[in-house]
Design an enzyme around this catalytic site. Sequence first.
Site, PDB file in Angstrom:
ATOM      1  N   ASP A  70       0.849  -1.203   0.000  1.00  0.00           N
ATOM      2  CA  ASP A  70       0.000   0.000   0.000  1.00  0.00           C
ATOM      3  C   ASP A  70       0.878   1.244   0.000  1.00  0.00           C
ATOM      4  OD1 ASP A  70      -3.143   0.803   1.023  1.00  0.00           O
ATOM      5  OD2 ASP A  70      -1.549   2.295   1.321  1.00  0.00           O
TER       6      ASP A  70
ATOM      7  N   ASN B 193      -1.752  12.946  -4.442  1.00  0.00           N
ATOM      8  CA  ASN B 193      -2.823  13.478  -5.293  1.00  0.00           C
ATOM      9  C   ASN B 193      -3.051  14.953  -4.999  1.00  0.00           C
ATOM     10  OD1 ASN B 193      -3.572  11.298  -6.858  1.00  0.00           O
ATOM     11  ND2 ASN B 193      -4.966  10.469  -5.306  1.00  0.00           N
TER      12      ASN B 193
ATOM     13  N   ASP C 102      -1.752   8.872 -10.718  1.00  0.00           N
ATOM     14  CA  ASP C 102      -1.888   7.712 -11.624  1.00  0.00           C
ATOM     15  C   ASP C 102      -0.520   7.238 -12.104  1.00  0.00           C
ATOM     16  OD1 ASP C 102      -4.580   7.800 -11.371  1.00  0.00           O
ATOM     17  OD2 ASP C 102      -5.012   8.512 -13.412  1.00  0.00           O
TER      18      ASP C 102
ATOM     19  N   GLU D  26      -4.791   2.316  -4.381  1.00  0.00           N
ATOM     20  CA  GLU D  26      -3.320   2.377  -4.406  1.00  0.00           C
ATOM     21  C   GLU D  26      -2.739   1.187  -3.651  1.00  0.00           C
ATOM     22  OE1 GLU D  26      -4.694   2.954  -1.271  1.00  0.00           O
ATOM     23  OE2 GLU D  26      -2.805   3.901  -0.645  1.00  0.00           O
TER      24      GLU D  26
HETATM   25  P1  GH3 Z   1      -1.819   5.521   4.074  1.00  0.00           P
HETATM   26  O1  GH3 Z   1      -0.388   5.745   4.154  1.00  0.00           O
HETATM   27  O2  GH3 Z   1      -2.468   5.294   5.369  1.00  0.00           O
HETATM   28  O3  GH3 Z   1      -2.125   4.415   3.113  1.00  0.00           O
HETATM   29  O4  GH3 Z   1      -2.424   6.854   3.487  1.00  0.00           O
HETATM   30  P2  GH3 Z   1      -3.112   7.070   2.098  1.00  0.00           P
HETATM   31  O5  GH3 Z   1      -3.334   8.478   1.864  1.00  0.00           O
HETATM   32  O6  GH3 Z   1      -2.341   6.332   1.063  1.00  0.00           O
HETATM   33  O7  GH3 Z   1      -4.452   6.262   2.306  1.00  0.00           O
HETATM   34  P3  GH3 Z   1      -5.938   6.579   2.024  1.00  0.00           P
HETATM   35  O8  GH3 Z   1      -6.588   5.209   1.930  1.00  0.00           O
HETATM   36  O9  GH3 Z   1      -6.477   7.521   3.018  1.00  0.00           O
HETATM   37  O10 GH3 Z   1      -5.973   7.255   0.627  1.00  0.00           O
HETATM   38  C1  GH3 Z   1      -5.747   6.590  -0.559  1.00  0.00           C
HETATM   39  C2  GH3 Z   1      -5.880   7.562  -1.672  1.00  0.00           C
HETATM   40  O11 GH3 Z   1      -5.583   6.919  -2.920  1.00  0.00           O
HETATM   41  C3  GH3 Z   1      -7.266   8.104  -1.803  1.00  0.00           C
HETATM   42  C4  GH3 Z   1      -7.619   7.956  -3.272  1.00  0.00           C
HETATM   43  O12 GH3 Z   1      -8.091   9.148  -3.822  1.00  0.00           O
HETATM   44  C5  GH3 Z   1      -6.300   7.617  -3.902  1.00  0.00           C
HETATM   45  N1  GH3 Z   1      -6.479   6.759  -5.041  1.00  0.00           N
HETATM   46  C6  GH3 Z   1      -7.065   5.546  -5.053  1.00  0.00           C
HETATM   47  N2  GH3 Z   1      -7.067   5.081  -6.335  1.00  0.00           N
HETATM   48  C7  GH3 Z   1      -6.443   6.008  -7.110  1.00  0.00           C
HETATM   49  C8  GH3 Z   1      -6.133   6.084  -8.501  1.00  0.00           C
HETATM   50  O13 GH3 Z   1      -6.427   5.196  -9.288  1.00  0.00           O
HETATM   51  N3  GH3 Z   1      -5.470   7.181  -8.938  1.00  0.00           N
HETATM   52  C9  GH3 Z   1      -5.131   8.189  -8.106  1.00  0.00           C
HETATM   53  N4  GH3 Z   1      -4.477   9.230  -8.580  1.00  0.00           N
HETATM   54  N5  GH3 Z   1      -5.441   8.142  -6.797  1.00  0.00           N
HETATM   55  C10 GH3 Z   1      -6.075   7.064  -6.305  1.00  0.00           C
HETATM   56 MG    MG Z   2      -2.070   4.290   1.096  1.00  0.00          MG
HETATM   57 MG    MG Z   3      -5.362   2.698   1.198  1.00  0.00          MG
END
Ligand code: GH3
Ligand code: MG
Ligand code: MG
Length: 506
Positions: free
Chosen positions: A367, A375, A384, A410
């Site tokens: 992760d 982002n 992405d 992610e």
């Molecule tokens: P942590 O270290 O606890 O994992 O923090 P985090 O910010 O990575 O975790 P969180 O689950 O809060 O956020 C994940 C983010 O990933 C939120 C979402 O918008 C972003 N995300 C998920 N899928 C995609 C994608 O396909 N593309 C992009 N650019 N962002 C994505």
């Molecule tokens: Mg994360």
């Molecule tokens: Mg996550």
Amino acid sequence: MNEQLLQRVRQCPNLPTLPTIATQILALSQRADADFSEIARIISKDAALSGKILRTVNSSFYGRSQAVGTISGALVILGLQSVKTLVLGFSLVTNLNKKQSSGFKHLEYWKRSIYAATAARTLAARLNMVQQEEAFLAGLLMDIGMLVLDIVLGDQYGEIYARVTTHAELRAAEIEALGVTHAIVGGILAASWKLPPLLAVPIASHHSAAEVADPALKPLTQLVALAGRCADVFVEVDAAQAIADVRRQASALYKMSEADCDAMLADIGMRTKEVAPLFDIKIAGGADFEAILKKANEALVEITLQTQQQASTLQQQNRELKAKSATDGLTGLANRARFDEFIADRFAAIAADPAGGVLPISLLMIDIDKFKSVNDRYGHPAGDAVIKAIGRLLKSRARPQDLAARYGGEELALVMPNTPRAAAAAMAEILRRAICVKPVQSGTRFITVSASIGVAACEEGGPLTSSAQLIKAADLALYNAKNSGRNCVRVFSLKPQVKPDQKSAA
Ligand code: GH3
Ligand code: MG
Ligand code: MG
């Protein structure tokens, strides 16, 4: 369905009727105490009919070595069912043959019917089916709806009939012009004659045999439908397509080889040549399958090649579709559905053969850390690009037996069959380091990210025994890694956890 036309059929005053003698024999034979001498007496009163029956019984069609001289003899030697079939068949053909109208070609009709009847009986005999007599009669009568439509619609049906060259085309033209098929109409006549279901259903459903649900009626209906296609081999101008269809269906339904199928068609030709005159049906030439096959051979090769081409195109399309439906669009890794399928398959293999080499199986859950802020700072497209870059890294490191997948958002995963926990943890550490040391380029910017990785393994005799437990354990280890400050690897263990100040553990 054209209800109005069906109503017209039901109310038509001059529909063919079941000949009196056929009605009598049907009624007598359905009684539990069927009296053979009474049946023989009734049939023998009709000298022409008795003659035909005896000639048929003594023809090679029945393959009897010893001659049968009387109707009662035929009843004893061949049984009531055979004799009843012949009474029905002969009396109906004699009766129906008289009625003729323009356009609709009676001669062609009867020619196809006698080929279909013989084909049905020959096929039933080859399959050792009990209902060989019913097969013959259902084959003979299956298209009787065509006669009914000819009577009810006259020239209108003649015009439809004149437009088409094959039986399959006729059915399509009937649906288009009338909204019903001759099969449905034949079914109505069979019902009004109170024919038993073993005859009525194949007549009514010979163009929709696959839809017959009753297991007692489906085999005969399928057989009669195929018999119709066998008849086409002998009556249609272009036999190649009919031969190809018969071969394909005989193989699909009865696992019949091409050679066996061709031998059967040749047999049908010879037998029909013998049976047709007994029914006063002229088939002229055309019964010689060898000659038909010779003429059709070139076209047959073409059809076979075309079919093979279509099959391989279809296979290719299916493969592409399957790959597409299993792939994540952004990273090109396996998607979640494929991940679930892959891991389920591995555990099914383990259940079937625990020593089959899948165990130990390890799972890495990866992760990206604080990805939300990536982002937020650089924009979604940059985010992405980061996911794609880590996807590429994962793919480049996966061995052929592994599955690299995008688990969601992610979060990525690596399934490692036949890999012990320590080797999986080492791989996790390699990945973690590779991610944090190499910034990802997005446009002009270079983005440095890190990832946390949870590792779990199913080992022989270990505590984890199912795919759900393995996933849950890797998730817990990942949670543990996040709690330990991120950018580290944690390995699931039921023993006390490693110290929190240790950034990475193997
Ligand atoms: P942590 O270290 O606890 O994992 O923090 P985090 O910010 O990575 O975790 P969180 O689950 O809060 O956020 C994940 C983010 O990933 C939120 C979402 O918008 C972003 N995300 C998920 N899928 C995609 C994608 O396909 N593309 C992009 N650019 N962002 C994505
Ligand atoms: Mg994360
Ligand atoms: Mg996550």
